[in-house]
Design a protein around this motif. Structure first.
Motif, PDB file in Angstrom:
ATOM      1  N   ILE A  31      21.409  19.704  83.625  1.00  0.00           N
ATOM      2  CA  ILE A  31      20.553  18.855  82.791  1.00  0.00           C
ATOM      3  C   ILE A  31      20.358  17.466  83.409  1.00  0.00           C
ATOM      4  O   ILE A  31      19.719  16.604  82.812  1.00  0.00           O
ATOM      5  CB  ILE A  31      21.116  18.720  81.366  1.00  0.00           C
ATOM      6  N   TYR A  32      20.914  17.273  84.596  1.00  0.00           N
ATOM      7  CA  TYR A  32      20.736  16.030  85.356  1.00  0.00           C
ATOM      8  C   TYR A  32      21.082  16.354  86.801  1.00  0.00           C
ATOM      9  O   TYR A  32      21.304  17.502  87.175  1.00  0.00           O
ATOM     10  CB  TYR A  32      21.629  14.906  84.785  1.00  0.00           C
ATOM     11  N   ILE A  33      21.126  15.341  87.632  1.00  0.00           N
ATOM     12  CA  ILE A  33      21.511  15.522  89.028  1.00  0.00           C
ATOM     13  C   ILE A  33      22.928  16.093  89.107  1.00  0.00           C
ATOM     14  O   ILE A  33      23.828  15.651  88.403  1.00  0.00           O
ATOM     15  CB  ILE A  33      21.440  14.171  89.773  1.00  0.00           C
ATOM     16  N   SER A  34      23.080  17.076  89.984  1.00  0.00           N
ATOM     17  CA  SER A  34      24.370  17.734  90.176  1.00  0.00           C
ATOM     18  C   SER A  34      24.541  18.015  91.665  1.00  0.00           C
ATOM     19  O   SER A  34      23.578  17.978  92.437  1.00  0.00           O
ATOM     20  CB  SER A  34      24.404  19.040  89.369  1.00  0.00           C
ATOM     21  N   LYS A  35      25.767  18.312  92.058  1.00  0.00           N
ATOM     22  CA  LYS A  35      26.011  18.661  93.468  1.00  0.00           C
ATOM     23  C   LYS A  35      25.246  19.921  93.867  1.00  0.00           C
ATOM     24  O   LYS A  35      24.968  20.142  95.046  1.00  0.00           O
ATOM     25  CB  LYS A  35      27.512  18.854  93.715  1.00  0.00           C
ATOM     26  N   SER A  36      24.896  20.757  92.898  1.00  0.00           N
ATOM     27  CA  SER A  36      24.147  21.975  93.195  1.00  0.00           C
ATOM     28  C   SER A  36      22.635  21.798  93.059  1.00  0.00           C
ATOM     29  O   SER A  36      21.873  22.731  93.323  1.00  0.00           O
ATOM     30  CB  SER A  36      24.609  23.116  92.276  1.00  0.00           C
ATOM     31  N   SER A  37      22.187  20.611  92.654  1.00  0.00           N
ATOM     32  CA  SER A  37      20.745  20.375  92.502  1.00  0.00           C
ATOM     33  C   SER A  37      20.064  20.334  93.861  1.00  0.00           C
ATOM     34  O   SER A  37      20.586  19.723  94.801  1.00  0.00           O
ATOM     35  CB  SER A  37      20.489  19.046  91.779  1.00  0.00           C
ATOM     36  N   PRO A  38      18.885  20.942  93.981  1.00  0.00           N
ATOM     37  CA  PRO A  38      18.151  20.872  95.252  1.00  0.00           C
ATOM     38  C   PRO A  38      17.656  19.455  95.514  1.00  0.00           C
ATOM     39  O   PRO A  38      17.531  18.634  94.603  1.00  0.00           O
ATOM     40  CB  PRO A  38      16.989  21.853  95.048  1.00  0.00           C
ATOM     41  N   GLN A  39      17.330  19.167  96.763  1.00  0.00           N
ATOM     42  CA  GLN A  39      16.905  17.822  97.159  1.00  0.00           C
ATOM     43  C   GLN A  39      15.670  17.367  96.403  1.00  0.00           C
ATOM     44  O   GLN A  39      15.517  16.169  96.103  1.00  0.00           O
ATOM     45  CB  GLN A  39      16.630  17.792  98.663  1.00  0.00           C
ATOM     46  N   CYS A  40      14.784  18.303  96.056  1.00  0.00           N
ATOM     47  CA  CYS A  40      13.569  17.914  95.345  1.00  0.00           C
ATOM     48  C   CYS A  40      13.885  17.304  93.979  1.00  0.00           C
ATOM     49  O   CYS A  40      13.147  16.435  93.483  1.00  0.00           O
ATOM     50  CB  CYS A  40      12.618  19.100  95.197  1.00  0.00           C
ATOM     51  N   GLY A  86      28.368   8.663  89.104  1.00  0.00           N
ATOM     52  CA  GLY A  86      26.961   8.551  88.738  1.00  0.00           C
ATOM     53  C   GLY A  86      26.434   9.661  87.863  1.00  0.00           C
ATOM     54  O   GLY A  86      25.398   9.496  87.219  1.00  0.00           O
ATOM     55  N   CYS A  87      27.143  10.793  87.803  1.00  0.00           N
ATOM     56  CA  CYS A  87      26.517  11.933  87.114  1.00  0.00           C
ATOM     57  C   CYS A  87      27.465  12.889  86.404  1.00  0.00           C
ATOM     58  O   CYS A  87      26.991  13.787  85.696  1.00  0.00           O
ATOM     59  CB  CYS A  87      25.681  12.736  88.122  1.00  0.00           C
ATOM     60  N   TYR A  88      28.786  12.744  86.559  1.00  0.00           N
ATOM     61  CA  TYR A  88      29.635  13.850  86.109  1.00  0.00           C
ATOM     62  C   TYR A  88      29.702  13.984  84.587  1.00  0.00           C
ATOM     63  O   TYR A  88      29.997  15.064  84.077  1.00  0.00           O
ATOM     64  CB  TYR A  88      31.051  13.734  86.698  1.00  0.00           C
ATOM     65  N   GLN A  89      29.432  12.938  83.843  1.00  0.00           N
ATOM     66  CA  GLN A  89      29.407  13.093  82.386  1.00  0.00           C
ATOM     67  C   GLN A  89      28.325  14.076  81.969  1.00  0.00           C
ATOM     68  O   GLN A  89      28.484  14.826  80.993  1.00  0.00           O
ATOM     69  CB  GLN A  89      29.222  11.738  81.691  1.00  0.00           C
ATOM     70  N   TRP A  90      27.219  14.114  82.740  1.00  0.00           N
ATOM     71  CA  TRP A  90      26.148  15.076  82.456  1.00  0.00           C
ATOM     72  C   TRP A  90      26.536  16.475  82.918  1.00  0.00           C
ATOM     73  O   TRP A  90      26.147  17.472  82.302  1.00  0.00           O
ATOM     74  CB  TRP A  90      24.857  14.635  83.146  1.00  0.00           C
ATOM     75  N   GLU A  91      27.286  16.571  84.007  1.00  0.00           N
ATOM     76  CA  GLU A  91      27.745  17.865  84.491  1.00  0.00           C
ATOM     77  C   GLU A  91      28.599  18.556  83.432  1.00  0.00           C
ATOM     78  O   GLU A  91      28.447  19.751  83.171  1.00  0.00           O
ATOM     79  CB  GLU A  91      28.576  17.674  85.769  1.00  0.00           C
ATOM     80  N   LEU A  92      29.482  17.813  82.784  1.00  0.00           N
ATOM     81  CA  LEU A  92      30.339  18.389  81.747  1.00  0.00           C
ATOM     82  C   LEU A  92      29.530  18.796  80.518  1.00  0.00           C
ATOM     83  O   LEU A  92      29.822  19.806  79.881  1.00  0.00           O
ATOM     84  CB  LEU A  92      31.429  17.388  81.362  1.00  0.00           C
ATOM     85  N   ASN A 117      15.318  24.264  81.030  1.00  0.00           N
ATOM     86  CA  ASN A 117      14.123  23.448  80.831  1.00  0.00           C
ATOM     87  C   ASN A 117      14.408  22.044  80.297  1.00  0.00           C
ATOM     88  O   ASN A 117      13.483  21.299  79.962  1.00  0.00           O
ATOM     89  CB  ASN A 117      13.158  24.151  79.870  1.00  0.00           C
ATOM     90  N   PHE A 118      15.701  21.696  80.204  1.00  0.00           N
ATOM     91  CA  PHE A 118      16.045  20.357  79.734  1.00  0.00           C
ATOM     92  C   PHE A 118      16.603  19.539  80.888  1.00  0.00           C
ATOM     93  O   PHE A 118      17.553  19.932  81.561  1.00  0.00           O
ATOM     94  CB  PHE A 118      17.096  20.423  78.617  1.00  0.00           C
ATOM     95  N   ASN A 119      16.012  18.366  81.125  1.00  0.00           N
ATOM     96  CA  ASN A 119      16.543  17.417  82.101  1.00  0.00           C
ATOM     97  C   ASN A 119      16.513  16.031  81.483  1.00  0.00           C
ATOM     98  O   ASN A 119      15.520  15.627  80.867  1.00  0.00           O
ATOM     99  CB  ASN A 119      15.737  17.449  83.400  1.00  0.00           C
ATOM    100  N   ALA A 120      17.597  15.311  81.614  1.00  0.00           N
ATOM    101  CA  ALA A 120      17.739  14.019  80.950  1.00  0.00           C
ATOM    102  C   ALA A 120      16.854  12.955  81.597  1.00  0.00           C
ATOM    103  O   ALA A 120      16.791  12.861  82.826  1.00  0.00           O
ATOM    104  CB  ALA A 120      19.194  13.571  80.997  1.00  0.00           C
ATOM    105  N   PRO A 121      16.201  12.113  80.787  1.00  0.00           N
ATOM    106  CA  PRO A 121      15.411  10.988  81.323  1.00  0.00           C
ATOM    107  C   PRO A 121      16.320   9.806  81.644  1.00  0.00           C
ATOM    108  O   PRO A 121      16.277   8.750  81.001  1.00  0.00           O
ATOM    109  CB  PRO A 121      14.453  10.680  80.171  1.00  0.00           C
TER     110      PRO A 121
END
Length: 378
Positions: free
Chosen positions: A180-189, A236-242, A263-267
């Protein structure tokens, strides 16, 4: 997702309200207090203006808002007293999105007005103070030209004006599956889309304020960021990962549709200091006077409070509960609009357990960025 219509902190003063669960944000305000005082004092160098326009952008609701403006008034009054001058008239504008709980703020104002009368060593505040609410997005104009001497924003500019293009809920292609946000598995795009959206938003914010703030006026901005240029690091992002893991655990039990998560990504975007400097330099209306990156505990607790617990298990359970309540107070409006209100209690119980386990193994903290800016002459 129409962010300006959906995003708001939980209203009222109930168990899950922002007013009851904003200790982290209060700590961030405390961290920035010396920088705010320094900027205000520099606004008063030379002759004191007859009136000062001051804006708190992304003020939210509850006592945190009034702490900020109380500190600003205190600083102005103390300085004017030391110089033997009368305090200027103050126009204090409290801004947030349209669905913010402004009623909560306004209900606190009578007591606030009484308190500031004797705010500085028993010295009565002797300058008129006019407080108003200004609903609307700070990603655009809010105030008349050259009407502000000082602008402040805390715990707000990490929120984007929109979900980055290509990551909206109606996008044809899923780019950030299971996240739902940037993650270590998120693609570069995905990383690039978030970075670009932040650059556009922050530049628009600076352009808008450059018209409204007088030459030599100042801004102090505090928001969650990260220490590294790598946007996938934990601070920078792990609260969203959890939170994504909590949602996916409900997917595995058939309680949430997996497509809904996809289909959900945080603004939201947590920038690094270099990104801030670059956008300020590119936009050109402000000079960076100070920029600091300071750690903040996820739960906003103190060492003294931690001594209350008999076991480490009890300590981490309490910390996890506090983090879950803090995050829920901020993001629940967005999650409800995309998922269902009925799953919120279950979702945040799961989130609480995941956070408790994580904090028992990791010392990760939020990174709070504080930047002080000066408006250069046109």
């Amino acid at each position: 997702m129409e962010v300006a219509q959906i995003l708001h902190m939980n209203k009222g003063a109930g168990e899950n309200s922002y007013a009851k669960n904003s200790t982290v944000q209060s700590n961030i305000i405390s961290i920035a207090k010396p920088v705010i005082e320094e900027a205000i004092l520099k606004c008063l160098e030379g002759s004191t203006p007859e009136s000062m326009g001051i804006a708190d952008l992304g003020c939210s609701s509850g006592t945190n808002t009034l702490i900020v403006i109380s500190d600003i008034i205190h600083t102005i009054q103390a300085k004017c007293c030391s110089l033997g001058r009368s305090s200027p008239e103050l126009t204090l504008c409290l801004n947030d999105l349209f669905n913010n709980d402004f009623n909560n703020i306004f209900a606190l104002l009578p007591a606030f007005y009484n308190r500031i009368k004797d705010d500085v060593d028993g010295t009565q505040f002797n300058g008129p103070c006019f407080i108003s609410g200004v609903p609307g997005s700070f990603y655009g104009r809010l105030f008349p030209r050259n009407s502000l001497h000082f602008a402040h924003s805390s715990s707000s500019l990490h929120w984007l004006s929109q979900v980055p293009p290509g990551l909206e809920s109606n996008a044809k292609t899923v780019l950030n599956k299971g996240k739902i946000y940037i993650s270590k598995s998120s693609p570069q795009c995905v990383l690039d889309a978030y970075s670009k959206q932040f650059q556009e938003d922050f530049s628009l914010f600076l352009r808008s304020r450059s018209v409204e703030i007088v030459d030599g006026g100042r801004m102090v901005l505090s928001f969650l960021g990260r220490t590294s240029s790598d946007p996938t690091i934990d601070d920078g992002c792990y609260q969203w990962e959890l939170l994504a893991l909590a949602l996916m655990s409900m997917v595995s039990e058939g309680l949430v549709n997996e497509e809904k998560v996809d289909n959900f990504n945080a603004p939201y975007y947590a920038p690094c200091p270099e990104e801030l400097k670059l956008e300020v330099e590119k936009e050109g209306s402000f000079i960076v006077e100070r920029l600091e990156a300071l750690p903040v505990d996820w739960d906003g607790g103190s060492t003294e409070e931690y001594c209350m617990y008999d076991t480490l298990e009890a300590l981490y359970s309490a910390r996890g509960q506090r983090v879950a309540k803090t995050v829920r107070a901020v993001v629940e409006s967005m999650l409800e609009s995309h998922f269902r209100k009925e799953i919120m209690d279950d979702l945040f119980r799961r989130y609480q357990d995941l956070v408790s386990d994580y904090l028992a193994k990791s010392a990760t903290k939020y990174t709070n960025l504080v930047i002080s800016l000066i408006k250069v002459n046109d």
